[in-house]
Write a protein that holds these residues in place. Structure first.
Motif, short mmCIF file in Angstrom:
data_model
loop_
_atom_site.label_atom_id
_atom_site.label_comp_id
_atom_site.label_asym_id
_atom_site.label_seq_id
_atom_site.Cartn_x
_atom_site.Cartn_y
_atom_site.Cartn_z
N PRO A 31 5.46 9.95 -16.57
CA PRO A 31 4.28 9.11 -16.82
C PRO A 31 4.66 7.73 -17.36
O PRO A 31 4.01 6.73 -17.03
CB PRO A 31 3.49 9.91 -17.87
CG PRO A 31 3.94 11.31 -17.69
CD PRO A 31 5.38 11.23 -17.31
N VAL A 32 5.72 7.69 -18.21
CA VAL A 32 6.15 6.39 -18.75
C VAL A 32 6.64 5.49 -17.63
O VAL A 32 6.31 4.30 -17.55
CB VAL A 32 7.25 6.60 -19.81
CG1 VAL A 32 7.81 5.25 -20.26
CG2 VAL A 32 6.71 7.38 -21.00
N LEU A 36 5.04 2.01 -16.43
CA LEU A 36 5.83 0.77 -16.36
C LEU A 36 5.81 0.17 -14.97
O LEU A 36 5.71 -1.05 -14.80
CB LEU A 36 7.27 1.05 -16.81
CG LEU A 36 7.48 1.38 -18.29
CD1 LEU A 36 8.94 1.77 -18.54
CD2 LEU A 36 7.10 0.20 -19.16
N TRP A 37 5.91 1.02 -13.94
CA TRP A 37 5.89 0.53 -12.57
C TRP A 37 4.53 -0.11 -12.24
O TRP A 37 4.47 -1.19 -11.65
CB TRP A 37 6.19 1.67 -11.61
CG TRP A 37 6.00 1.31 -10.16
CD1 TRP A 37 4.99 1.69 -9.34
CD2 TRP A 37 6.85 0.48 -9.37
NE1 TRP A 37 5.13 1.16 -8.10
CE2 TRP A 37 6.29 0.41 -8.08
CE3 TRP A 37 8.05 -0.20 -9.63
CZ2 TRP A 37 6.86 -0.33 -7.06
CZ3 TRP A 37 8.62 -0.92 -8.60
CH2 TRP A 37 8.05 -0.99 -7.33
N CYS A 38 3.45 0.57 -12.64
CA CYS A 38 2.11 0.01 -12.39
C CYS A 38 1.91 -1.30 -13.14
O CYS A 38 1.31 -2.24 -12.62
CB CYS A 38 1.04 1.03 -12.80
SG CYS A 38 1.00 2.51 -11.77
N SER A 39 2.41 -1.35 -14.37
CA SER A 39 2.28 -2.57 -15.16
C SER A 39 3.06 -3.71 -14.51
O SER A 39 2.57 -4.86 -14.44
CB SER A 39 2.79 -2.33 -16.58
OG SER A 39 2.74 -3.49 -17.35
N PHE A 40 4.26 -3.40 -14.01
CA PHE A 40 5.06 -4.42 -13.33
C PHE A 40 4.36 -4.92 -12.08
O PHE A 40 4.29 -6.13 -11.81
CB PHE A 40 6.44 -3.85 -12.99
CG PHE A 40 7.26 -4.73 -12.10
CD1 PHE A 40 7.87 -5.87 -12.61
CD2 PHE A 40 7.42 -4.42 -10.75
CE1 PHE A 40 8.62 -6.69 -11.77
CE2 PHE A 40 8.16 -5.23 -9.92
CZ PHE A 40 8.77 -6.37 -10.43
N GLN A 41 3.83 -3.98 -11.29
CA GLN A 41 3.14 -4.36 -10.06
C GLN A 41 1.88 -5.18 -10.37
O GLN A 41 1.57 -6.15 -9.67
CB GLN A 41 2.77 -3.11 -9.26
CG GLN A 41 3.95 -2.39 -8.64
CD GLN A 41 4.66 -3.23 -7.59
OE1 GLN A 41 4.05 -4.04 -6.90
NE2 GLN A 41 5.97 -3.03 -7.47
N ARG A 42 1.16 -4.78 -11.43
CA ARG A 42 -0.06 -5.50 -11.79
C ARG A 42 0.26 -6.92 -12.25
O ARG A 42 -0.41 -7.89 -11.84
CB ARG A 42 -0.79 -4.76 -12.91
CG ARG A 42 -2.10 -5.41 -13.34
CD ARG A 42 -2.80 -4.59 -14.41
NE ARG A 42 -4.02 -5.24 -14.85
CZ ARG A 42 -5.19 -5.14 -14.24
NH1 ARG A 42 -5.30 -4.40 -13.14
NH2 ARG A 42 -6.27 -5.74 -14.70
#
Length: 584
Positions: A31-32, A36-42
């Protein structure tokens, strides 16, 4: 055998432990990593969107949820979130932003020159997302009723047309600019003015026939930081209805620079709509005074108000209401500006001369200050509403001190008034301003006034005070001289304390009327006292305050629905308008 079995059991136990550890780590880390991946993509997506916004000719704004059913103007799909242009009204999904920039032009603030003068322009049609309850200009039936991207809207005249009613002749037909044609600055006018400036010609009056006879262009000045923070929304709505060049955000450009647009428009025809509180209005009026100093008197505009502040007493006096919360459509506001009558407003010079060595709290930058000649001894302010010393100034001083510490808490007009109420209640118990009559001397037109036992003195230029109270009239059960805001007279009243102020506001008591005067002089003999000019307070030591007439401002009076309090001053306003018409 037993040793072999125990060994295999131990091995399987170790494998089970490692397996449990692996799956536990995976359950924690996965989940972490996904977050992090979603935050980077966003963040990457936001950088790309900002880059598109920066390079685009559209005034894009991103929203996570549209306020009404919306469809992408490129792919025609239903969208819940995406970008919209505050100038032309385009709505697109995030993935179609680049294509929308290539396919659709935004509103042109100035027509492209092709070697000749222009006196007209065709419609600028955009498909889909037409306003609710709009009617087709051809068949007069309602538009936008189907749940899909359908029908057309002109970004200038706001006329709408059904898909099936759209004909080739409409695509090239001359745009009339619709209901607000007398308020809009046409792009072809600005292109003609631009060519005249290149030719070093300044006879702009000759260009007016290209527009229309009763042309009264409006300039909108909005303070996005005022009161309930509605300025940002209003900026977009006005840009949709007008030429975007007419709409200014005062958090990004000063009124003095914005008002230079008046010099490119016909003399004595421009109207300015100030969206903000009384402090914002004072800021704009100061900029207009600077125009007079520069010799631009013939370009001076008339000022209307859309009240977004907390008190809005000047707006109330001029008939524009005590506060705006979106209850009136922007279209109706523009109609009110067109129909408003011109009246004059007195503006006063407040000169504070310090005595002794008491420390003076430096006023905030938002105070209307004409000059700061030797701050230790002399200050000069401009007053539009009122000056006061005593409990109401103390409430304002405490309020401003609290707001400077935690500005995020003061984004609502209701919260602001609640804080004022708290400090007023506190002063009823503490009475920090008692025995004011022993600390000050008051002169009206050079005549010394014997003061009764008071805690506060208020000098009024306008009818309203304290967020909607007609202080000079009080309960209205006693005869009193009429008060106007254009007669060169100030009304001076006294109050016995915060509780007395509250009684006056609910019409349970009358103020102590001390008189009317052309010049007011107040001498603070000892100690420090709170003072305020138009709601901007400071703590003041021994000084002499002199209030004299400075100039007149041209304002607009909206004679809409009147309250019971307003009805008593209707004849007074009629007299003011008649006098203004005679002067013109």
């Amino acid at each position: 055998m037993e040793g072999t079995e125990s060994g295999s059991f131990a091995a399987s136990s170790v494998v089970a432990d490692w397996s449990l550890l692996f799956w536990t780590l995976l359950a924690v880390l996965l989940p972490v990593l996904i977050t992090l991946w979603c935050s980077f993509q966003r963040s990457r997506r936001q950088v790309l969107i900002r880059d598109i916004f920066r390079k685009s000719k559209h005034d894009w704004h991103y929203t996570d949820l549209f306020g009404q059913p919306s469809y992408c103007c490129v792919c025609a799909q239903h969208i819940l979130q995406g970008a919209f242009c505050t100038c032309c009204g385009l709505r697109v999904s995030e993935g179609c932003l680049k294509k929308a920039d290539q396919l659709f032009l935004c509103k042109e603030i100035m027509m492209r020159s092709n070697g000749g003068a222009h006196s007209s322009m065709p419609h600028h049609w955009i498909r889909g997302n037409v306003p609710l309850c709009s009617c087709c200009m051809v068949c007069k039936q309602q538009c936008g009723t189907q749940p899909k991207l359908c029908d057309y809207r002109c970004v200038w005249c706001q006329y709408t047309v059904h898909d099936e009613c759209m004909m080739d002749c409409l695509k090239t037909e001359e745009c009339t600019f619709g209901e607000f044609k007398d308020l809009i600055i046409p792009p072809y006018y600005l292109s003609t003015i631009n060519q005249m400036r290149k030719d070093k010609r300044t006879d702009y009056e000759k260009v007016v026939p290209y527009c229309r006879k009763h042309w009264m262009p409006v300039i909108v000045l909005a303070n996005t930081r005022s009161g309930n923070n509605m300025g940002e929304t209003l900026l977009g709505e006005f840009k949709i209805l007008l030429n975007p060049v007419q709409v200014f955000d005062l958090s990004k450009i000063s009124p003095a620079k914005a008002l230079q647009l008046c010099t490119l428009l016909p003399c004595n025809a421009v109207r300015v709509l100030v969206c903000g509180g009384d402090g914002t209005v004072g800021w704009v009026l100061d900029a207009i005074d600077e125009m007079k100093i520069k010799g631009q008197e013939r370009y001076i505009p008339q000022v209307a108000i859309l009240p977004l502040g907390t008190g809005n007493d000047l707006s109330n006096t001029l008939g524009w209401g005590a506060g705006y919360a979106g209850e009136v459509p922007v279209e109706q506001i523009l109609r009110n500006v067109m129909e408003a009558d011109g009246i004059r407003l007195d503006r006063w010079k407040v000169q504070v001369t310090n005595r002794g060595y008491y420390n003076l709290r430096k006023p905030k930058a938002s105070i209307n200050t004409d000059s700061m000649e030797d701050l230790s001894f002399l200050q000069v302010f401009t007053m539009n509403n009122y000056f006061s010393i005593g409990p109401d100034a103390l409430m304002a001083l405490n309020f401003h001190a609290h707001r400077e510490k935690t500005p995020s808490l003061f984004s609502s007009r209701i919260i602001n008034k609640a804080v004022y109420f708290f400090y007023g209640t506190k002063d009823c118990l503490v009475q920090e301003c008692k025995d004011l009559n022993k600390k000050v001397e008051l002169e009206l037109d050079g005549e010394r006034i014997e003061l009764p036992n008071l805690e506060g003195i208020i000098v009024l230029n306008i009818g309203y005070w304290g967020g909607g109270c007609r202080l000079w009239e009080g309960m209205g059960d006693e005869p009193y001289p009429l008060a106007r805001h254009d007669d060169g007279l100030l009304e001076v009243v006294g109050v016995h304390g915060s509780f007395h102020c509250a009684q006056i506001q609910v019409k349970l008591a009358n103020p102590v009327r001390l008189g009317q005067a052309h010049t007011v002089r107040l001498i603070l003999k000892s100690s420090k006292m709170p003072m305020q000019v138009d709601g901007e307070p400071w703590a003041q030591g021994p000084c002499t305050v002199t209030i004299t007439h400075k100039t007149h401002a041209l304002t607009l009076y909206h004679s809409g629905e009147q309250t019971d309090d307003d009805s008593s001053s209707l004849s007074e306003q009629d007299h003011v308008r008649e006098q203004t018409d005679e002067d013109v």
